[in-house]
Design a protein around this motif. Structure first.
Motif, mmCIF file in Angstrom:
data_model
loop_
_atom_site.group_PDB
_atom_site.id
_atom_site.type_symbol
_atom_site.label_atom_id
_atom_site.label_comp_id
_atom_site.label_asym_id
_atom_site.label_seq_id
_atom_site.Cartn_x
_atom_site.Cartn_y
_atom_site.Cartn_z
ATOM 1 N N ASP A 160 -26.935 -9.738 -9.769
ATOM 2 C CA ASP A 160 -28.220 -9.025 -9.763
ATOM 3 C C ASP A 160 -28.228 -7.769 -10.632
ATOM 4 O O ASP A 160 -29.192 -7.001 -10.607
ATOM 5 C CB ASP A 160 -28.631 -8.659 -8.329
ATOM 6 N N ALA A 161 -27.172 -7.558 -11.423
ATOM 7 C CA ALA A 161 -27.130 -6.362 -12.275
ATOM 8 C C ALA A 161 -26.123 -6.544 -13.406
ATOM 9 O O ALA A 161 -25.035 -7.077 -13.190
ATOM 10 C CB ALA A 161 -26.757 -5.134 -11.455
ATOM 11 N N SER A 163 -24.834 -4.010 -15.018
ATOM 12 C CA SER A 163 -23.937 -2.861 -15.021
ATOM 13 C C SER A 163 -24.002 -2.170 -13.663
ATOM 14 O O SER A 163 -24.926 -2.409 -12.880
ATOM 15 C CB SER A 163 -24.341 -1.856 -16.107
ATOM 16 N N GLU A 165 -24.670 0.881 -13.198
ATOM 17 C CA GLU A 165 -25.835 1.760 -13.162
ATOM 18 C C GLU A 165 -27.068 1.013 -12.640
ATOM 19 O O GLU A 165 -27.860 1.559 -11.871
ATOM 20 C CB GLU A 165 -26.119 2.314 -14.568
ATOM 21 N N GLU A 166 -27.210 -0.246 -13.058
ATOM 22 C CA GLU A 166 -28.320 -1.062 -12.554
ATOM 23 C C GLU A 166 -28.181 -1.304 -11.062
ATOM 24 O O GLU A 166 -29.169 -1.283 -10.318
ATOM 25 C CB GLU A 166 -28.376 -2.404 -13.298
ATOM 26 N N SER A 167 -26.952 -1.559 -10.607
ATOM 27 C CA SER A 167 -26.718 -1.780 -9.177
ATOM 28 C C SER A 167 -27.074 -0.539 -8.367
ATOM 29 O O SER A 167 -27.679 -0.636 -7.293
ATOM 30 C CB SER A 167 -25.254 -2.154 -8.926
ATOM 31 N N ALA A 169 -29.206 1.824 -9.212
ATOM 32 C CA ALA A 169 -30.668 1.979 -9.213
ATOM 33 C C ALA A 169 -31.315 1.010 -8.230
ATOM 34 O O ALA A 169 -32.248 1.373 -7.496
ATOM 35 C CB ALA A 169 -31.204 1.750 -10.620
ATOM 36 N N ALA A 170 -30.796 -0.235 -8.201
ATOM 37 C CA ALA A 170 -31.324 -1.230 -7.264
ATOM 38 C C ALA A 170 -31.070 -0.805 -5.827
ATOM 39 O O ALA A 170 -31.925 -0.984 -4.942
ATOM 40 C CB ALA A 170 -30.694 -2.592 -7.537
#
Length: 662
Positions: A160-161, A163, A165-167, A169-170
């Protein structure tokens, strides 16, 4: 008379409160989502009335069980890859399959399957760690269960990401949406010390503190994890994560198998909870957590099933029994972890371990109405003795089965009545799960037939299609070649010194090629190792063509960084045999007549086969290859070696020939 929604009577009420109050016959009153009264049946009936009455028929009425650590969507991966070491199981099978299949639809189905299984085994709350937690939370809430849902963050790309950083933010978005939900507690989950960086731990801790939510992580699950952390950072796992700040948050620490007494005290002083996972730790041979000592020191320890891919079920009745048995066996003390204490770990203490004891874990006025009924008149649990007041706890721990759970209520709502699930269609879920299993089987069957596919599956393989021309000759004096590199026509761009340790894997199907695990030690001018790099290289079994004077055109190899141990790759790729080669290499990148070449001066140490000069260059077409092959012949002569002594074989083939001749 006080009016309520439900009155449950004619029960053996195990409150699991601080005094372990027990009422027989007892009754519980429910109003809305909470417990309004608990006590003796006669007193309750004289003070309360309700539209709905339930005769519990002498069954045990107790708090719902709390599964303190799991990965619920992995019901769809149950039985996928068993009897493997944890690193091989996780990195070699689970993560590649997850990258391929895990999606919002996947986790919703897996979660619904898990909820059905959990309800049937008397679980009313679970603590999850996985991907797409928003979808997991929605499916759980629809099923009516309570859960802490923890969005995973790790340094690798996840389903689901792309990187971490995406994780992160999620995770923050997820927490904002679900904060203060009546059933779902959002959480953040830095996966483990071996899959997270310092930045990830710090960021996750700040996020958990900002929103006052739990931080869920794996700690000291295997001896390898502990050994690697000690080797790299010079300290055990708990001090390592403490220095990364995680204990500033409300931590749920899964496993804690390999921690010492000092680490236990650190966890206790931080107010963190431990999730003990006996079945998973046994199946993966991770070891035995010293739960008895943790409890003696005052830690709050809950019990979890771990994910159904490593357990392979979510049966908490089975789990609590095993927890008690292991503690007795490991300590050599049959009085260790008595039944009442074990049941507390699955209810009231488990609630403390996951930081929800203000809401659940015991049948106390004001807490949520999360309750289960367990029959004790089945053949395997008969007869019932009354002389010992703790005997009823022993019946649950040592004799009860998950099939004895007949009724489940969460938040004042019935999820199962008389073993009939009310919020889920389990037959339909099973059919949908079979469909996923067929797709995953096809993926794995295809992958297992190809070494390249397995290499790509674990990540990092470069699949570029290019070629190189190369030739090597035996030499007697490396120093003479090094001196010749100073000639005017040669421009040396850089020099490297390596000590190389190669392990070649051979496979039953020779057309798969050979897989080489290489560990390069970078040596400085003082002869000291400054850096170590490990790589995997998949090498074809034959060259594409051979030119004049034994200059070989070969297909470029497939490379991947070797981020795991040699033992991991040995178990993952399962070669039929291996050969080790050790050599000293001086590498020069040069320009000769406007063309880039790599010059390797190699000394084979193991086996001791002397010195070689190897000349290589990349090529992109046949005409270019022919031109460069002629230049290689010329360059070999220019360096003072004889192109007539050229070898057409790679080092592994030279070594194989050497061993065959002995």
């Amino acid at each position: 008379m006080i009016h309520a929604d439900w009155i449950l009577t004619n029960a053996i009420v195990l409150t699991m409160d601080d005094e372990f109050n027990l009422y027989e016959p007892g009754a519980v009153v429910v109003s809305g989502d909470s417990i309004l009264a608990v006590g003796r049946q006669e007193e309750i009936q004289n003070a309360y009335q309700a539209e709905n009455l339930l005769d519990c028929q002498g069954k045990i009425l107790m708090p719902g069980l709390i599964n303190a650590h799991t990965h619920v969507p992995m019901t769809l991966l149950r039985g996928l890859a068993d009897d493997l070491r944890l690193d091989v199981w996780l990195m070699g099978y689970m993560m590649p399959v997850e990258r391929e299949f895990v999606s919002p639809e996947f986790v919703r189905l897996g979660t619904k399957l898990a909820c059905a299984e959990s309800i049937r085994t008397g679980v009313t709350t679970f603590v999850d760690m996985y991907y797409f937690e928003h979808d997991i939370a929605e499916a759980t809430a629809e099923a009516g269960l309570r859960a802490i849902c923890s969005q995973t963050v790790l340094k690798f790309p996840t389903p689901d990401a792309a990187s971490y950083e995406e994780s992160l933010a999620a995770a923050e978005d997820f927490i904002k949406i679900w904060k203060d939900h009546p059933l779902i507690v959002p959480s953040v989950a830095p996966h483990a010390p071996y899959t997270c960086t310092d930045e990830i731990f710090f960021a996750c801790t700040q996020l958990a503190q900002k929103y006052d939510v739990p931080l869920h992580t794996h700690i000291a699950e295997t001896s390898n994890e502990v050994e690697n952390i000690r080797k790299e950072f010079g300290m055990p796992v708990v001090p390592y994560v403490r220095k990364r700040g995680i204990f500033d948050a409300k931590v749920i620490a899964a496993h804690c198998v390999h921690i010492d007494e000092g680490e236990m005290r650190t966890i206790k002083n931080a107010g963190a909870g431990v999730a003990h996972n006996p079945s998973s730790n046994l199946k993966l041979a991770s070891g035995f957590a010293n739960v008895t000592r943790m409890l003696e020191l005052g830690l709050n320890v809950g019990i979890g099933t771990d994910g159904p891919a490593s357990n392979n079920d979510l049966d908490m009745i089975e789990e609590i029994r095993l927890a008690s048995m292991i503690a007795k066996c490991v300590s050599g003390d049959p009085t260790a972890l008595p039944a009442r204490q074990t049941l507390a770990m699955a209810t009231s203490m488990g609630a403390k371990a996951i930081h929800l004891d203000h809401l659940i874990g015991s049948l106390v006025v004001g807490k949520r109405a999360d309750m289960i009924l367990i029959g004790i008149d089945e053949l395997h649990n008969s007869p019932n003795f009354k002389h010992n007041p703790d005997g009823i706890y022993a019946q649950v721990i040592y004799a009860a089965k998950s099939t004895d759970v007949s009724d489940v209520m969460v938040n004042g709502r019935w999820l199962m009545r008389d073993r009939d699930l009310l919020t889920l269609d389990e037959r339909q879920l099973i059919l949908e799960a079979r469909s996923y299993a067929k797709e995953i089987d096809a993926f794995l069957i295809k992958r297992e037939r190809s070494v390249l596919s397995k290499l790509i599956a674990i990540g990092g393989a470069m699949e570029e299609e290019s070629f190189e021309v190369q030739s090597k000759v035996r030499i007697n004096n490396p120093d003479a070649i090094i001196k010749a590199l100073e000639k005017e026509a040669i421009d040396v761009e850089y020099t490297r010194h390596y000590r190389e340790y190669d392990t070649y894997f051979f496979f039953e199907d020779e057309s798969e090629g050979r897989l080489r695990y290489r560990e390069d030690e970078f040596i400085n001018r003082e002869g000291k190792v400054t850096q170590v790099r490990s790589r995997l290289t998949l090498v074809g079994v034959s060259s594409e063509d051979t030119f004049e004077h034994d200059v070989v055109l070969s297909r470029s190899r497939y490379y991947a960084p070797a981020t795991h141990s040699l033992r991991f790759y040995r178990e993952y790729f399962a070669p039929v045999r291996e050969i080790d080669i050790e050599k000293n290499r001086l590498r020069f990148k040069i320009q000769y007549k406007g063309t880039d070449f790599y010059i390797n001066i190699d000394t084979l140490i193991n086996p001791d086969l002397g010195h070689f000069l190897e000349v290589k260059s990349r090529t992109w077409g046949r005409e270019d290859a022919i031109r460069k092959s002629n230049t290689i012949q010329e360059l070999i002569e220019y360096l003072g070696a004889s192109s007539e002594m050229a070898e057409t074989q790679d080092y592994i083939e030279i070594v194989q020939a050497y061993f065959s001749s002995r």
